[in-house]
Design an enzyme around this catalytic site. Sequence first.
Site: not given
Length: 279
Positions: A33-34, A37, A150, A153, A186
């Site tokens: 996680l960064h 997120h 994304d 997505q 990530s």
Amino acid sequence: METIKYIDKIREKIKNYNKQGKKIGFVPTMGALHDGHLSLIRQSLAENDITVASIFVNPIQFNNNEDLKNYPRPVESDLKKLGQAGCDIAFIPDENEIYPVPENRTFDFGQLDKVMEGKHRPGHFTGVATVVNRLFRIIEPHRAYFGEKDYQQLLIIKSLVKQLNLPVGITGCPIVREADGLAMSSRNALLEPVHRKNAGIIRKSLLEAAEMIKNEPVPYVIKAVTDEINKVPGFRVEYFEIADINTLQNIDKIAHGETAIGCIAVFAGKIRLIDNIKF
Ligand code: AMP
């Protein structure tokens, strides 16, 4: 924060929250996680009573075994970050919990998964849709949060929810970036130091493209961005496409008053990075 590994346990927990009339927000992740997120977690916390994050490295969405093998899995520090952010539940199922039997369901996303990531990562979006559908059925969130990094997505998930009539609202959240403009990911931690140092070129050329597109034809802009990035040693543009923001089909020019999107995938050494910009 409570950490839960099993479906039965999280269902029971969610059932209790639902009885109390609480709204559940959900952030699916693959961990490592960064701040990108965590921005989704913060948005969920602001809009719901309970926030659930999942950490599950979904094997069936990887089309490259090396990528799956090397994907970072710092679970302890992830749980710490979620707890500090104020997340209520971390759901960290094992693979056999999510896939007790092999999955062979397919989805029809029309032309949406035939381009960009769908074209270059065969099976990727079937894997994404499969796991998100399963996670939605386990957690039954009122709202779920996905990053615009994304972007394709995000459109796939919106289409999934529509096709299956799932009662969940989908929110897209802005891209969080490093100081030099590199979209947080990530996979950034896996970059060779010299590639990391040069990776700001991706955002820089997308910003230049946004200026260029005002006066120059689409193919010219595509070539300019591709050439600029390919000049960096070790960098190779896999695709840069300028497309309709809803269908992701290529366009020849941006109609007056319309928004388009430029989506890019770049190999920096062996690490594949994606980014996009709205025009
Ligand atoms: P992942 O763990 O890569 O599957 O990502 C989990 C969620 O975080 C997805 O909805 C991503 O789009 C989102 N996300 C990843 N990186 C960023 C970023 N830099 N900014 C905003 N959202 C992101």
